[in-house]
Design a protein around this motif. Structure first.
Motif, PDB file in Angstrom:
ATOM      1  N   THR A 146       0.949  -1.106  -0.038  1.00 50.54           N
ATOM      2  CA  THR A 146      -0.076  -0.061   0.099  1.00 50.54           C
ATOM      3  C   THR A 146       0.577   1.221   0.072  1.00 50.54           C
ATOM      4  OG1 THR A 146       0.032  -0.399   2.482  1.00 50.54           O
ATOM      5  CG2 THR A 146      -1.967  -0.964   1.052  1.00 50.54           C
ATOM      6  N   VAL A 147       2.241   1.185   0.174  1.00 51.20           N
ATOM      7  CA  VAL A 147       3.101   2.381   0.497  1.00 51.20           C
ATOM      8  C   VAL A 147       3.058   3.105  -0.899  1.00 51.20           C
ATOM      9  CG1 VAL A 147       5.092   0.927  -0.482  1.00 51.20           C
ATOM     10  CG2 VAL A 147       5.303   2.857   0.782  1.00 51.20           C
ATOM     11  N   HIS A 148       2.828   2.619  -2.149  1.00 52.14           N
ATOM     12  CA  HIS A 148       2.733   3.326  -3.149  1.00 52.14           C
ATOM     13  C   HIS A 148       1.502   4.210  -3.520  1.00 52.14           C
ATOM     14  CE1 HIS A 148       6.264   0.691  -4.310  1.00 52.14           C
ATOM     15  NE2 HIS A 148       5.189  -0.324  -4.057  1.00 52.14           N
ATOM     16  N   GLU A 149       0.400   3.936  -2.935  1.00 44.55           N
ATOM     17  CA  GLU A 149      -0.596   4.876  -2.900  1.00 44.55           C
ATOM     18  C   GLU A 149      -0.417   6.022  -3.046  1.00 44.55           C
ATOM     19  OE1 GLU A 149      -3.681   3.116  -0.505  1.00 44.55           O
ATOM     20  OE2 GLU A 149      -3.607   1.252  -1.631  1.00 44.55           O
ATOM     21  N   GLN A 150       0.131   6.677  -1.956  1.00 48.32           N
ATOM     22  CA  GLN A 150       0.391   8.036  -1.669  1.00 48.32           C
ATOM     23  C   GLN A 150       1.233   8.832  -2.789  1.00 48.32           C
ATOM     24  OE1 GLN A 150       3.240   8.867   1.509  1.00 48.32           O
ATOM     25  NE2 GLN A 150       3.626   6.626   1.814  1.00 48.32           N
ATOM     26  N   TYR A 151       1.936   8.023  -3.755  1.00 52.44           N
ATOM     27  CA  TYR A 151       2.859   8.534  -4.674  1.00 52.44           C
ATOM     28  C   TYR A 151       2.317   8.464  -6.212  1.00 52.44           C
ATOM     29  CZ  TYR A 151       6.398   8.138  -1.276  1.00 52.44           C
ATOM     30  OH  TYR A 151       7.168   8.089  -0.069  1.00 52.44           O
ATOM     31  N   GLY A 152       0.776   7.688  -6.329  1.00 50.36           N
ATOM     32  CA  GLY A 152       0.091   7.959  -7.599  1.00 50.36           C
ATOM     33  C   GLY A 152       0.848   6.923  -8.441  1.00 50.36           C
ATOM     34  N   GLY A 153       1.481   5.898  -8.008  1.00 50.92           N
ATOM     35  CA  GLY A 153       2.227   5.089  -9.061  1.00 50.92           C
ATOM     36  C   GLY A 153       3.367   4.047  -8.122  1.00 50.92           C
ATOM     37  N   VAL A 154       3.839   3.053  -8.720  1.00 52.59           N
ATOM     38  CA  VAL A 154       4.818   2.358  -8.009  1.00 52.59           C
ATOM     39  C   VAL A 154       6.031   2.876  -8.025  1.00 52.59           C
ATOM     40  CG1 VAL A 154       5.764  -0.062  -8.127  1.00 52.59           C
ATOM     41  CG2 VAL A 154       3.480   0.075  -8.664  1.00 52.59           C
ATOM     42  N   VAL A 155       6.731   3.246  -6.939  1.00 51.52           N
ATOM     43  CA  VAL A 155       8.158   3.497  -6.576  1.00 51.52           C
ATOM     44  C   VAL A 155       8.958   2.446  -6.536  1.00 51.52           C
ATOM     45  CG1 VAL A 155       9.623   5.049  -5.243  1.00 51.52           C
ATOM     46  CG2 VAL A 155       7.122   5.390  -5.551  1.00 51.52           C
ATOM     47  N   PRO A 156       9.846   2.097  -7.707  1.00 50.11           N
ATOM     48  CA  PRO A 156      10.677   1.013  -7.651  1.00 50.11           C
ATOM     49  C   PRO A 156      11.381   0.482  -6.680  1.00 50.11           C
ATOM     50  CG  PRO A 156      10.743   2.002  -9.688  1.00 50.11           C
ATOM     51  CD  PRO A 156      10.145   2.892  -8.924  1.00 50.11           C
ATOM     52  N   GLU A 157      12.120   1.473  -5.809  1.00 52.50           N
ATOM     53  CA  GLU A 157      13.101   1.248  -4.824  1.00 52.50           C
ATOM     54  C   GLU A 157      11.990   0.847  -3.468  1.00 52.50           C
ATOM     55  OE1 GLU A 157      16.554   3.729  -3.878  1.00 52.50           O
ATOM     56  OE2 GLU A 157      16.457   3.023  -1.807  1.00 52.50           O
ATOM     57  N   LEU A 158      10.954   1.372  -3.383  1.00 55.88           N
ATOM     58  CA  LEU A 158      10.159   1.027  -2.249  1.00 55.88           C
ATOM     59  C   LEU A 158       9.636  -0.268  -2.533  1.00 55.88           C
ATOM     60  CD1 LEU A 158       8.217   4.459  -1.575  1.00 55.88           C
ATOM     61  CD2 LEU A 158      10.137   3.519  -0.284  1.00 55.88           C
ATOM     62  N   ALA A 159       9.438  -0.716  -3.513  1.00 53.96           N
ATOM     63  CA  ALA A 159       8.867  -1.804  -4.075  1.00 53.96           C
ATOM     64  C   ALA A 159       9.806  -3.061  -3.540  1.00 53.96           C
ATOM     65  CB  ALA A 159       8.532  -2.202  -5.372  1.00 53.96           C
ATOM     66  N   SER A 160      11.057  -2.897  -4.190  1.00 53.52           N
ATOM     67  CA  SER A 160      12.046  -3.977  -3.761  1.00 53.52           C
ATOM     68  C   SER A 160      12.209  -4.090  -2.101  1.00 53.52           C
ATOM     69  CB  SER A 160      13.520  -3.530  -4.278  1.00 53.52           C
ATOM     70  OG  SER A 160      13.499  -3.120  -5.667  1.00 53.52           O
ATOM     71  N   ARG A 161      12.313  -2.898  -1.499  1.00 54.58           N
ATOM     72  CA  ARG A 161      12.467  -3.230   0.027  1.00 54.58           C
ATOM     73  C   ARG A 161      11.290  -3.935   0.432  1.00 54.58           C
ATOM     74  NH1 ARG A 161      15.875   0.888   2.064  1.00 54.58           N
ATOM     75  NH2 ARG A 161      16.845   1.931   0.742  1.00 54.58           N
ATOM     76  N   GLY A 192       9.618  -7.273 -15.882  1.00 58.04           N
ATOM     77  CA  GLY A 192       9.157  -6.483 -14.412  1.00 58.04           C
ATOM     78  C   GLY A 192      10.289  -5.508 -14.008  1.00 58.04           C
ATOM     79  N   LEU A 193      10.032  -5.137 -12.873  1.00 47.89           N
ATOM     80  CA  LEU A 193      11.317  -4.125 -12.189  1.00 47.89           C
ATOM     81  C   LEU A 193      12.227  -4.841 -11.623  1.00 47.89           C
ATOM     82  CD1 LEU A 193       8.567  -2.018 -10.035  1.00 47.89           C
ATOM     83  CD2 LEU A 193       9.539  -1.495 -12.130  1.00 47.89           C
ATOM     84  N   LEU A 194      13.371  -4.444 -12.072  1.00 48.80           N
ATOM     85  CA  LEU A 194      14.757  -5.398 -11.938  1.00 48.80           C
ATOM     86  C   LEU A 194      14.910  -5.625 -10.472  1.00 48.80           C
ATOM     87  CD1 LEU A 194      16.400  -6.907 -13.686  1.00 48.80           C
ATOM     88  CD2 LEU A 194      18.160  -4.903 -13.419  1.00 48.80           C
ATOM     89  N   GLY A 195      14.937  -4.443  -9.686  1.00 51.33           N
ATOM     90  CA  GLY A 195      15.107  -4.636  -8.054  1.00 51.33           C
ATOM     91  C   GLY A 195      13.960  -5.547  -7.621  1.00 51.33           C
ATOM     92  N   SER A 196      12.712  -5.449  -7.886  1.00 56.49           N
ATOM     93  CA  SER A 196      11.881  -6.436  -7.513  1.00 56.49           C
ATOM     94  C   SER A 196      12.175  -7.990  -7.717  1.00 56.49           C
ATOM     95  CB  SER A 196      10.545  -5.846  -7.908  1.00 56.49           C
ATOM     96  OG  SER A 196       9.974  -4.683  -7.475  1.00 56.49           O
ATOM     97  N   LEU A 197      12.332  -8.079  -9.227  1.00 55.01           N
ATOM     98  CA  LEU A 197      12.709  -9.395  -9.618  1.00 55.01           C
ATOM     99  C   LEU A 197      13.879 -10.022  -8.697  1.00 55.01           C
ATOM    100  CD1 LEU A 197      12.386  -8.868 -13.559  1.00 55.01           C
ATOM    101  CD2 LEU A 197      10.929 -10.269 -12.120  1.00 55.01           C
TER     102      LEU A 197
END
Ligand code: KG4
Length: 338
Positions: A33-48, A82-87
């Motif tokens: 849910t962390v991405h909602e406030q940014y209006g899109g997926v933030v790659p680094e936050l997704a990886s973490r 996909g997003l490299l950091g997430s993968l």
């Protein structure tokens, strides 16, 4: 019995699932849910977030399937796109776990997994899967493709978007209307209350089976800009009708090309997959096409429309049967086709 653990971490959902001889054992998804406030997926936050979620999610998937980790036959993971950091999180976890358990590792193409989600059995007697060959409309936040599927490992892209994906069209137009992210489900909900014939938006003219959605986004934006000059409350007053008309236009664009492909390839076995396949209007259009054109349609359960590991595990199951394993030196890829 073949028991496959699937791992999915290509974007912003961390998921693990167990498939036992093709039958679903568990499918656990941790949404970020962390991405909602940014209006899109933030790659680094997704990886973490994947790093935080992966172990508890796998643990839950194993427990809910009533197995122990020693029962697992092989581990299938999303290698890309996909997003490299997430993968990297899912890939590294899968490598480590397969090494510790001394079992095969199977790399999975995320797009193929979406298509193969139709083969997940709810129980051993479930035979509702599509018959080969079939056409699959894959529509998500990153893809809009018509895929001809001849076998589990034999797929061909017949048509695809040359710019934005259908999900992006929903999300970007929703953003213009000030709706929250992701806009697709919100537009869907508001559309049920509106008149889909109230406003007309231009459809692209492209040859063959390819799609384009960037023009629609621009014409939607300009239309609103002009109307707002006359009435500052135009969006608020017409929200439902705008959503219904926009949704109808996107569905018409998708179905016009799919219908053309079905006729030209003489295939009436037709499936839909990906996040946008949750859309109620698109689902209804499939039902209407089944009636009108004699299609045998396949619409996924809601939990298999968005990113999930059950689809990775089922794709892994068929690669496991074919003994199609990968090396532990494998690395993820951000971009790939089918
Ligand atoms: O497959 P997916 O979960 O992941 C990505 O490819 O990112 O698809 C997400 C996309 C988003 O664009 C979202 O707005 C859209 O699927 N979506 C919908 C609906 N539910 C999700 N679009 C229209 N109607 C829906 N009900």
């Amino acid at each position: 019995m073949a028991i496959i653990l699937g791992i999915e971490s290509s974007c912003d959902d961390t998921s693990a699932a167990i498939i036992k001889d093709g039958v679903i054992g568990s499918n656990v998804v941790a949404n970020q849910t962390v991405h909602e406030q940014y209006g899109g997926v933030v790659p680094e936050l997704a990886s973490r977030a994947h790093q935080q979620n992966i172990i508890p999610v796998v643990d839950q998937a194993i427990k809910r399937a009533n197995i122990t980790k020693e029962d697992i036959s092989a581990i299938a993971f999303t290698r890309g796109p996909g997003l490299l950091g997430s993968l990297l999180v899912g890939t590294s976890f899968a490598k480590g776990f397969s090494t510790a358990l001394n079992i095969p590792l199977i790399d999975i193409n995320h797009l193929q997994a979406h298509v193969l989600a139709h083969f997940i059995k709810e129980d051993a007697s479930d035979e509702s899967h599509p018959a080969f060959p079939f056409l699959c409309l894959l529509v998500s936040g990153g893809n809009s493709q018509i895929i001809r599927v001849d076998d589990f490992n034999k797929m061909e892209i017949v048509g695809q978007t040359i710019d934005d994906a259908a999900g992006e069209a929903f999300d970007k137009c929703a953003k213009v209307m000030g709706l929250p992210y992701p806009g697709g489900p919100v537009v869907d909900k508001l559309a049920t209350l509106g008149d889909s014939e109230k406003f007309r938006f231009n459809k692209p003219r492209i040859d063959g089976y390819d799609y384009s959605f960037s023009g629609l986004k621009t014409s939607f934006l300009y239309f609103l800009r002009d109307e707002l000059k006359n009435d500052a409350d135009f969006i608020e007053k017409n929200k439902e009708d705008l959503c219904a008309s926009l949704q109808k236009t996107i569905i018409d664009i998708l179905m016009d090309k799919l219908r053309k492909a079905a006729i030209d390839y003489d295939i009436r076995e037709v499936a839909v997959a990906g996040g946008v396949s949750a859309n109620s209007g698109l689902r209804q259009s499939f039902v209407d096409h089944a009636k009108q054109y004699g299609w045998n349609i396949h619409i996924p359960k809601f939990e298999y429309t968005t990113d999930n590991a059950a689809m990775v595990a089922i794709a892994g199951y068929y690669k496991y049967l074919a003994k199609d394993f990968c090396d532990k030196s494998v690395t993820p890829y951000a971009r790939a086709t089918i």
